[in-house]
Design a protein around this motif. Structure first.
Motif, PDB file in Angstrom:
ATOM      1  N   ALA A  98       0.856  -1.195   0.000  1.00 26.54           N
ATOM      2  CA  ALA A  98       0.000   0.000   0.000  1.00 26.54           C
ATOM      3  C   ALA A  98       0.889   1.241   0.000  1.00 26.54           C
ATOM      4  O   ALA A  98       1.818   1.341   0.817  1.00 26.54           O
ATOM      5  CB  ALA A  98      -0.897   0.012   1.231  1.00 26.54           C
ATOM      6  N   PRO A  99       0.657   2.189  -0.897  1.00 21.31           N
ATOM      7  CA  PRO A  99       1.482   3.391  -0.933  1.00 21.31           C
ATOM      8  C   PRO A  99       1.230   4.293   0.273  1.00 21.31           C
ATOM      9  O   PRO A  99       0.110   4.400   0.766  1.00 21.31           O
ATOM     10  CB  PRO A  99       1.058   4.078  -2.233  1.00 21.31           C
ATOM     11  CG  PRO A  99      -0.327   3.592  -2.487  1.00 21.31           C
ATOM     12  CD  PRO A  99      -0.376   2.189  -1.956  1.00 21.31           C
ATOM     13  N   LEU A 100       2.298   4.939   0.717  1.00 16.14           N
ATOM     14  CA  LEU A 100       2.232   5.917   1.799  1.00 16.14           C
ATOM     15  C   LEU A 100       2.433   7.308   1.208  1.00 16.14           C
ATOM     16  O   LEU A 100       3.160   7.482   0.234  1.00 16.14           O
ATOM     17  CB  LEU A 100       3.311   5.651   2.846  1.00 16.14           C
ATOM     18  CG  LEU A 100       3.273   4.309   3.565  1.00 16.14           C
ATOM     19  CD1 LEU A 100       4.512   4.148   4.439  1.00 16.14           C
ATOM     20  CD2 LEU A 100       2.006   4.189   4.405  1.00 16.14           C
ATOM     21  N   GLU A 104       0.213  18.132   3.155  1.00 15.30           N
ATOM     22  CA  GLU A 104       0.859  19.415   3.407  1.00 15.30           C
ATOM     23  C   GLU A 104       0.803  19.829   4.866  1.00 15.30           C
ATOM     24  O   GLU A 104       1.482  20.773   5.273  1.00 15.30           O
ATOM     25  CB  GLU A 104       0.234  20.502   2.533  1.00 15.30           C
ATOM     26  CG  GLU A 104      -1.247  20.679   2.684  1.00 15.30           C
ATOM     27  CD  GLU A 104      -1.813  21.592   1.586  1.00 15.30           C
ATOM     28  OE1 GLU A 104      -1.246  22.680   1.383  1.00 15.30           O
ATOM     29  OE2 GLU A 104      -2.785  21.191   0.930  1.00 15.30           O
ATOM     30  N   HIS A 105       0.024  19.101   5.689  1.00 14.67           N
ATOM     31  CA  HIS A 105      -0.011  19.355   7.125  1.00 14.67           C
ATOM     32  C   HIS A 105       0.962  18.449   7.878  1.00 14.67           C
ATOM     33  O   HIS A 105       1.017  18.499   9.109  1.00 14.67           O
ATOM     34  CB  HIS A 105      -1.426  19.145   7.663  1.00 14.67           C
ATOM     35  CG  HIS A 105      -2.449  19.991   6.975  1.00 14.67           C
ATOM     36  ND1 HIS A 105      -2.439  21.376   7.020  1.00 14.67           N
ATOM     37  CD2 HIS A 105      -3.509  19.655   6.185  1.00 14.67           C
ATOM     38  CE1 HIS A 105      -3.440  21.848   6.316  1.00 14.67           C
ATOM     39  NE2 HIS A 105      -4.105  20.832   5.801  1.00 14.67           N
ATOM     40  N   GLY A 106       1.685  17.603   7.137  1.00 14.88           N
ATOM     41  CA  GLY A 106       2.659  16.716   7.773  1.00 14.88           C
ATOM     42  C   GLY A 106       2.086  15.409   8.267  1.00 14.88           C
ATOM     43  O   GLY A 106       2.774  14.655   8.963  1.00 14.88           O
ATOM     44  N   ARG A 107       0.847  15.091   7.899  1.00 13.76           N
ATOM     45  CA  ARG A 107       0.224  13.842   8.348  1.00 13.76           C
ATOM     46  C   ARG A 107       0.590  12.694   7.412  1.00 13.76           C
ATOM     47  O   ARG A 107       0.831  12.908   6.218  1.00 13.76           O
ATOM     48  CB  ARG A 107      -1.297  14.012   8.404  1.00 13.76           C
ATOM     49  CG  ARG A 107      -1.750  15.108   9.342  1.00 13.76           C
ATOM     50  CD  ARG A 107      -3.251  15.315   9.316  1.00 13.76           C
ATOM     51  NE  ARG A 107      -3.725  15.736   8.006  1.00 13.76           N
ATOM     52  CZ  ARG A 107      -4.958  16.118   7.740  1.00 13.76           C
ATOM     53  NH1 ARG A 107      -5.853  16.114   8.710  1.00 13.76           N
ATOM     54  NH2 ARG A 107      -5.312  16.494   6.530  1.00 13.76           N
ATOM     55  N   LEU A 108       0.607  11.490   7.953  1.00 13.99           N
ATOM     56  CA  LEU A 108       0.922  10.308   7.152  1.00 13.99           C
ATOM     57  C   LEU A 108      -0.361   9.581   6.787  1.00 13.99           C
ATOM     58  O   LEU A 108      -1.163   9.231   7.655  1.00 13.99           O
ATOM     59  CB  LEU A 108       1.848   9.358   7.923  1.00 13.99           C
ATOM     60  CG  LEU A 108       2.324   8.128   7.137  1.00 13.99           C
ATOM     61  CD1 LEU A 108       3.181   8.541   5.943  1.00 13.99           C
ATOM     62  CD2 LEU A 108       3.100   7.174   8.035  1.00 13.99           C
ATOM     63  N   LEU A 109      -0.544   9.336   5.481  1.00  9.21           N
ATOM     64  CA  LEU A 109      -1.723   8.636   4.978  1.00  9.21           C
ATOM     65  C   LEU A 109      -1.303   7.389   4.222  1.00  9.21           C
ATOM     66  O   LEU A 109      -0.185   7.304   3.700  1.00  9.21           O
ATOM     67  CB  LEU A 109      -2.539   9.539   4.051  1.00  9.21           C
ATOM     68  CG  LEU A 109      -3.399  10.622   4.690  1.00  9.21           C
ATOM     69  CD1 LEU A 109      -2.543  11.789   5.161  1.00  9.21           C
ATOM     70  CD2 LEU A 109      -4.456  11.131   3.722  1.00  9.21           C
ATOM     71  N   MET A 110      -2.220   6.437   4.168  1.00  5.42           N
ATOM     72  CA  MET A 110      -2.008   5.200   3.425  1.00  5.42           C
ATOM     73  C   MET A 110      -3.200   4.986   2.513  1.00  5.42           C
ATOM     74  O   MET A 110      -4.353   5.169   2.928  1.00  5.42           O
ATOM     75  CB  MET A 110      -1.863   4.012   4.385  1.00  5.42           C
ATOM     76  CG  MET A 110      -1.729   2.649   3.702  1.00  5.42           C
ATOM     77  SD  MET A 110      -1.565   1.292   4.904  1.00  5.42           S
ATOM     78  CE  MET A 110      -3.233   1.249   5.595  1.00  5.42           C
ATOM     79  N   LEU A 111      -2.936   4.615   1.270  1.00  5.55           N
ATOM     80  CA  LEU A 111      -4.015   4.313   0.326  1.00  5.55           C
ATOM     81  C   LEU A 111      -4.074   2.807   0.148  1.00  5.55           C
ATOM     82  O   LEU A 111      -3.243   2.208  -0.526  1.00  5.55           O
ATOM     83  CB  LEU A 111      -3.763   5.004  -1.010  1.00  5.55           C
ATOM     84  CG  LEU A 111      -4.851   4.848  -2.081  1.00  5.55           C
ATOM     85  CD1 LEU A 111      -6.196   5.321  -1.556  1.00  5.55           C
ATOM     86  CD2 LEU A 111      -4.474   5.611  -3.340  1.00  5.55           C
TER      87      LEU A 111
END
Length: 311
Positions: A98-100, A104-111
């Motif tokens: 899964a890509p990470l 722009e707020h510095g949060r880490l998301l995963m798709l």
């Protein structure tokens, strides 16, 4: 966890990080923004290893931080960025492919296969959550349903309830509405839309708007050759013109007169309102509407069709 991968907080991968950023941008990732550059410089090359003891809440996952690992997912990340209303930059990939991405707020998301997930408010927190198996927050378009049992299928009652929603939206900081929109659909035959029109709120106390609005709406329905009591009535509280950002996507609507469904308020928004200040305001709004509905009829608290958005 990041510390276990050999880089202390605030470290800098320097040239290797800048090369990875360049490769990602040549694959269409767009211009790197400050939060993304900081994240890549600090964590590039880090290998996150899952806790061998297993996850606390979900399966622990490993990951590698290298924007080049997610470069082929750039189109999907750009679509997600558009839905969220924030810029994203590829950051790496989990052991489950899964890509990470960092926003722009510095949060880490995963798709992932189930859609977008918020892993942490910072990249370090997000990588640690992966390694420890802490449950991420699924980002979904916010939606709440507030039943209004016992609300008369009558236009005046619907207007008064919609004005309560106007007040709650304002008091919780979502937006200050300037109008109600009425959509009246006849209940006979195929259902014809008799009225679909906005009615501006008057200056002064909200309660003083109830009777004039109900009268104006009744006249509009009757002028279309229908009766309010023979229609499904949907009163929407639209965001005022000029509203920007996630709040512009918020819709609060009340529907009554459509048997056998009970009257209900719905509060919805786009995916861009699933996190951040708008999400917090929406959650507060939904709670106040639920409390009002429960106090009004001694009814159960409102139900949410979707989990509360991340705040």
């Amino acid at each position: 966890m990041p510390e276990e991968a050999g880089r202390p907080p605030g470290g800098d991968a320097e040239d290797a990080a800048l090369l990875a950023i360049l490769v990602a941008t040549t694959h269409g990732a767009g211009e790197v923004f400050p939060a993304a550059e900081r994240a890549v410089r600090e964590f590039h090359g880090v290998t996150v290893r899952p806790d061998p003891a297993g996850g606390r809440e979900v399966a622990a996952l490993g990951a590698v931080v290298d924007p080049r690992e997610a470069r082929f997912d750039v189109p999907s990340l750009l679509r997600l960025a558009d839905s969220l209303g924030v810029r994203l930059f590829p950051l790496g990939r989990t052991d489950t492919d899964a890509p990470l991405a960092v926003d722009e707020h510095g949060r880490l998301l995963m798709l992932g296969p189930g859609g977008p997930w918020l892993l942490g408010e910072t990249v370090r927190d997000g990588l640690t959550a992966l390694a420890e198996g802490r449950a991420p927050v699924r980002l979904r378009p916010p939606r709440w349903n507030v039943p209004l049992p016992g609300l008369p299928a009558e236009l005046g009652a619907a207007v008064r309830a919609a004005l309560v929603a106007v007040y709650v939206l304002h008091s919780t900081g979502v937006f200050s509405a300037r109008a109600l929109r009425l959509r009246a659909t006849t209940l006979r035959g195929i259902g014809v839309v008799a009225v679909d029109e906005e009615f501006p709120l008057r200056r002064g106390a909200l309660e003083d708007n109830a009777e004039p609005l109900a009268e104006a709406m009744t006249r509009a329905v009757e002028a279309a050759g229908a009766r309010p009591g023979a229609c499904e009535l949907t009163l929407t509280v639209p965001a005022p013109p000029g509203t920007e950002g996630p709040a512009a996507t918020v819709t609060c609507a009340l529907t009554t007169g459509a048997e056998p469904d009970a009257p209900a308020l719905t509060l919805t928004a786009a995916l861009s309102a699933a996190s951040g200040p708008t999400a917090a305001a929406l959650t507060a709004c939904a709670r106040e509407l639920a409390a009002w509905a429960a106090a009004r009829e001694g009814s159960p608290r409102a139900v949410s069709d979707e989990p509360s958005p991340a705040t």
